[in-house]
Design a protein around this motif. Structure first.
Motif, mmCIF file in Angstrom:
data_model
loop_
_atom_site.group_PDB
_atom_site.id
_atom_site.type_symbol
_atom_site.label_atom_id
_atom_site.label_comp_id
_atom_site.label_asym_id
_atom_site.label_seq_id
_atom_site.Cartn_x
_atom_site.Cartn_y
_atom_site.Cartn_z
ATOM 1 N N ALA A 31 0.868 -1.178 0.000
ATOM 2 C CA ALA A 31 0.000 0.000 0.000
ATOM 3 C C ALA A 31 0.898 1.218 0.000
ATOM 4 O O ALA A 31 1.939 1.231 0.667
ATOM 5 N N VAL A 32 0.509 2.229 -0.759
ATOM 6 C CA VAL A 32 1.281 3.463 -0.847
ATOM 7 C C VAL A 32 0.399 4.609 -0.348
ATOM 8 O O VAL A 32 -0.736 4.770 -0.805
ATOM 9 N N TYR A 33 0.937 5.378 0.573
ATOM 10 C CA TYR A 33 0.205 6.468 1.206
ATOM 11 C C TYR A 33 0.869 7.794 0.832
ATOM 12 O O TYR A 33 2.089 7.912 0.883
ATOM 13 N N HIS A 34 0.073 8.784 0.482
ATOM 14 C CA HIS A 34 0.586 10.118 0.192
ATOM 15 C C HIS A 34 0.075 11.072 1.262
ATOM 16 O O HIS A 34 -1.141 11.232 1.440
ATOM 17 N N LEU A 35 1.018 11.708 1.946
ATOM 18 C CA LEU A 35 0.691 12.576 3.071
ATOM 19 C C LEU A 35 1.014 14.026 2.738
ATOM 20 O O LEU A 35 1.919 14.314 1.956
ATOM 21 N N LEU A 36 0.267 14.929 3.376
ATOM 22 C CA LEU A 36 0.459 16.362 3.158
ATOM 23 C C LEU A 36 0.532 17.074 4.494
ATOM 24 O O LEU A 36 -0.295 16.858 5.379
ATOM 25 N N SER A 37 1.553 17.935 4.623
ATOM 26 C CA SER A 37 1.686 18.803 5.785
ATOM 27 C C SER A 37 1.403 20.228 5.344
ATOM 28 O O SER A 37 2.223 20.846 4.654
ATOM 29 N N LEU A 38 0.248 20.760 5.725
ATOM 30 C CA LEU A 38 -0.069 22.147 5.395
ATOM 31 C C LEU A 38 0.797 23.108 6.207
ATOM 32 O O LEU A 38 1.199 24.164 5.725
ATOM 33 N N GLU A 39 1.104 22.709 7.421
ATOM 34 C CA GLU A 39 1.879 23.590 8.303
ATOM 35 C C GLU A 39 3.283 23.836 7.764
ATOM 36 O O GLU A 39 3.808 24.950 7.849
ATOM 37 N N HIS A 40 3.874 22.789 7.168
ATOM 38 C CA HIS A 40 5.247 22.914 6.663
ATOM 39 C C HIS A 40 5.320 22.858 5.138
ATOM 40 O O HIS A 40 6.416 22.814 4.578
ATOM 41 N N ASN A 41 4.178 22.829 4.489
ATOM 42 C CA ASN A 41 4.110 22.801 3.022
ATOM 43 C C ASN A 41 5.000 21.687 2.463
ATOM 44 O O ASN A 41 5.918 21.925 1.676
ATOM 45 N N ALA A 42 4.716 20.460 2.890
ATOM 46 C CA ALA A 42 5.549 19.325 2.494
ATOM 47 C C ALA A 42 4.682 18.126 2.154
ATOM 48 O O ALA A 42 3.567 17.969 2.685
ATOM 49 N N ARG A 43 5.203 17.303 1.265
ATOM 50 C CA ARG A 43 4.533 16.059 0.880
ATOM 51 C C ARG A 43 5.452 14.885 1.161
ATOM 52 O O ARG A 43 6.683 15.020 1.101
ATOM 53 N N LEU A 44 4.846 13.745 1.416
ATOM 54 C CA LEU A 44 5.626 12.551 1.740
ATOM 55 C C LEU A 44 4.907 11.320 1.214
ATOM 56 O O LEU A 44 3.679 11.224 1.289
ATOM 57 N N ARG A 45 5.676 10.389 0.691
ATOM 58 C CA ARG A 45 5.132 9.099 0.246
ATOM 59 C C ARG A 45 5.596 8.020 1.229
ATOM 60 O O ARG A 45 6.787 7.927 1.546
ATOM 61 N N VAL A 46 4.656 7.219 1.702
ATOM 62 C CA VAL A 46 4.973 6.112 2.607
ATOM 63 C C VAL A 46 4.568 4.814 1.925
ATOM 64 O O VAL A 46 3.458 4.696 1.395
ATOM 65 N N ARG A 47 5.474 3.851 1.959
ATOM 66 C CA ARG A 47 5.215 2.563 1.306
ATOM 67 C C ARG A 47 5.324 1.451 2.342
ATOM 68 O O ARG A 47 6.261 1.419 3.139
ATOM 69 N N CYS A 48 4.359 0.543 2.317
ATOM 70 C CA CYS A 48 4.349 -0.558 3.270
ATOM 71 C C CYS A 48 3.968 -1.843 2.544
ATOM 72 O O CYS A 48 2.923 -1.909 1.887
ATOM 73 N N PHE A 49 4.814 -2.865 2.658
ATOM 74 C CA PHE A 49 4.588 -4.143 1.980
ATOM 75 C C PHE A 49 3.878 -5.134 2.894
ATOM 76 O O PHE A 49 4.186 -5.234 4.090
ATOM 77 N N ALA A 50 2.920 -5.860 2.326
ATOM 78 C CA ALA A 50 2.249 -6.935 3.067
ATOM 79 C C ALA A 50 3.177 -8.144 3.100
ATOM 80 O O ALA A 50 3.643 -8.592 2.050
ATOM 81 N N PRO A 51 3.468 -8.693 4.262
ATOM 82 C CA PRO A 51 4.454 -9.783 4.347
ATOM 83 C C PRO A 51 4.017 -11.100 3.718
ATOM 84 O O PRO A 51 4.855 -11.911 3.345
ATOM 85 N N ASP A 52 2.705 -11.327 3.572
ATOM 86 C CA ASP A 52 2.207 -12.599 3.036
ATOM 87 C C ASP A 52 1.565 -12.365 1.672
ATOM 88 O O ASP A 52 0.549 -11.670 1.562
ATOM 89 N N ASP A 53 2.147 -12.939 0.609
ATOM 90 C CA ASP A 53 1.611 -12.758 -0.736
ATOM 91 C C ASP A 53 0.251 -13.437 -0.909
ATOM 92 O O ASP A 53 -0.598 -12.954 -1.678
ATOM 93 N N ASP A 54 0.036 -14.568 -0.237
ATOM 94 C CA ASP A 54 -1.212 -15.310 -0.403
ATOM 95 C C ASP A 54 -2.380 -14.653 0.334
ATOM 96 O O ASP A 54 -3.537 -14.763 -0.098
ATOM 97 N N PHE A 55 -2.086 -13.991 1.423
ATOM 98 C CA PHE A 55 -3.127 -13.278 2.182
ATOM 99 C C PHE A 55 -2.542 -11.936 2.608
ATOM 100 O O PHE A 55 -2.078 -11.777 3.743
#
Length: 204
Positions: free
Chosen positions: A80-104
């Motif tokens: 899953a890929v998450y895109h975050l926004l900080s209005l206070e600091h005018n910044a963007r960030l991408r967070v990536r997290c892999f599911a450990p089990d391919d079957d589930f």
């Protein structure tokens, strides 16, 4: 004024510490990779740390990595890929997290951190089959309740498994095996040497 890239990276690394397994620039945006077991912890830190304040989740999508790099990919299949926004600091960030089990493929839900993740996670579940543990109402959101499979997975057939039609005898919508025969269509190109526009100039 937005944070300089090196300053943003330093702040993220300081806030997450060992929670992040990788912090790098990819596609002109700072990208953080975190393990599934520590995803809620990482997201809470990114939201609440005063030097970051990523208060908004602006997007979440699933990714099927099978076949990536012409088959050279040897990591986990789903993320899953998450895109975050900080209005206070005018910044963007991408967070990536892999599911450990391919079957589930299973990831923690972040709906307790950002309520808007609700529909985003349902979409990733519907299209990729990623299950978000702790989601308050994880069900399909784009396909119908009788849909079989997850259509954005790379092994999902283009024609699908079943088709839907109205049956006049039963007076209801029914599902049946796909009757579309796969075929290769070659476009026919017609070239006319005398084709010209109204002023006599040839086109093409």
């Amino acid at each position: 004024m937005s944070l300089p890239p090196d300053q943003l990276q330093a702040r993220v690394e300081a806030a997450l510490g060992e929670v992040a397994t990788k912090v790098e620039f990819a596609f002109d945006e700072l990208t953080v990779t975190v393990p599934a077991a520590r995803l809620p912890e990482a997201m809470a830190l990114l939201r609440d740390d005063a030097s970051l304040r990523f208060a908004q989740l602006i997007d979440l999508c699933g990714v099927d990595w099978s076949g990536h790099g012409d088959g050279a990919w040897d990591g986990a299949r789903f993320s899953a890929v998450y895109h975050l926004l900080s209005l206070e600091h005018n910044a963007r960030l991408r967070v990536r997290c892999f599911a450990p089990d391919d079957d589930f493929p299973l990831l923690p839900s972040v709906t307790d951190i950002w309520a808007c993740a609700n529909w985003y996670e349902r979409e990733a579940f519907d299209l990729f089959g990623i299950v978000f543990e702790g989601h308050p109402d994880l069900r399909r959101i784009l396909t119908d309740y009788g849909f079989i499979g997850h259509p954005f997975r790379k092994d999902f057939p283009v024609t699908g498994y079943v088709e839907m039609r109205y049956d006049p005898d039963q007076k209801r919508v029914i599902y049946q095996p796909v009757t579309i025969e796969p075929r290769e269509i070659v476009p026919r190109v017609i070239r006319e040497g005398n084709y010209a526009d109204s002023e006599g100039f040839r086109k093409g």
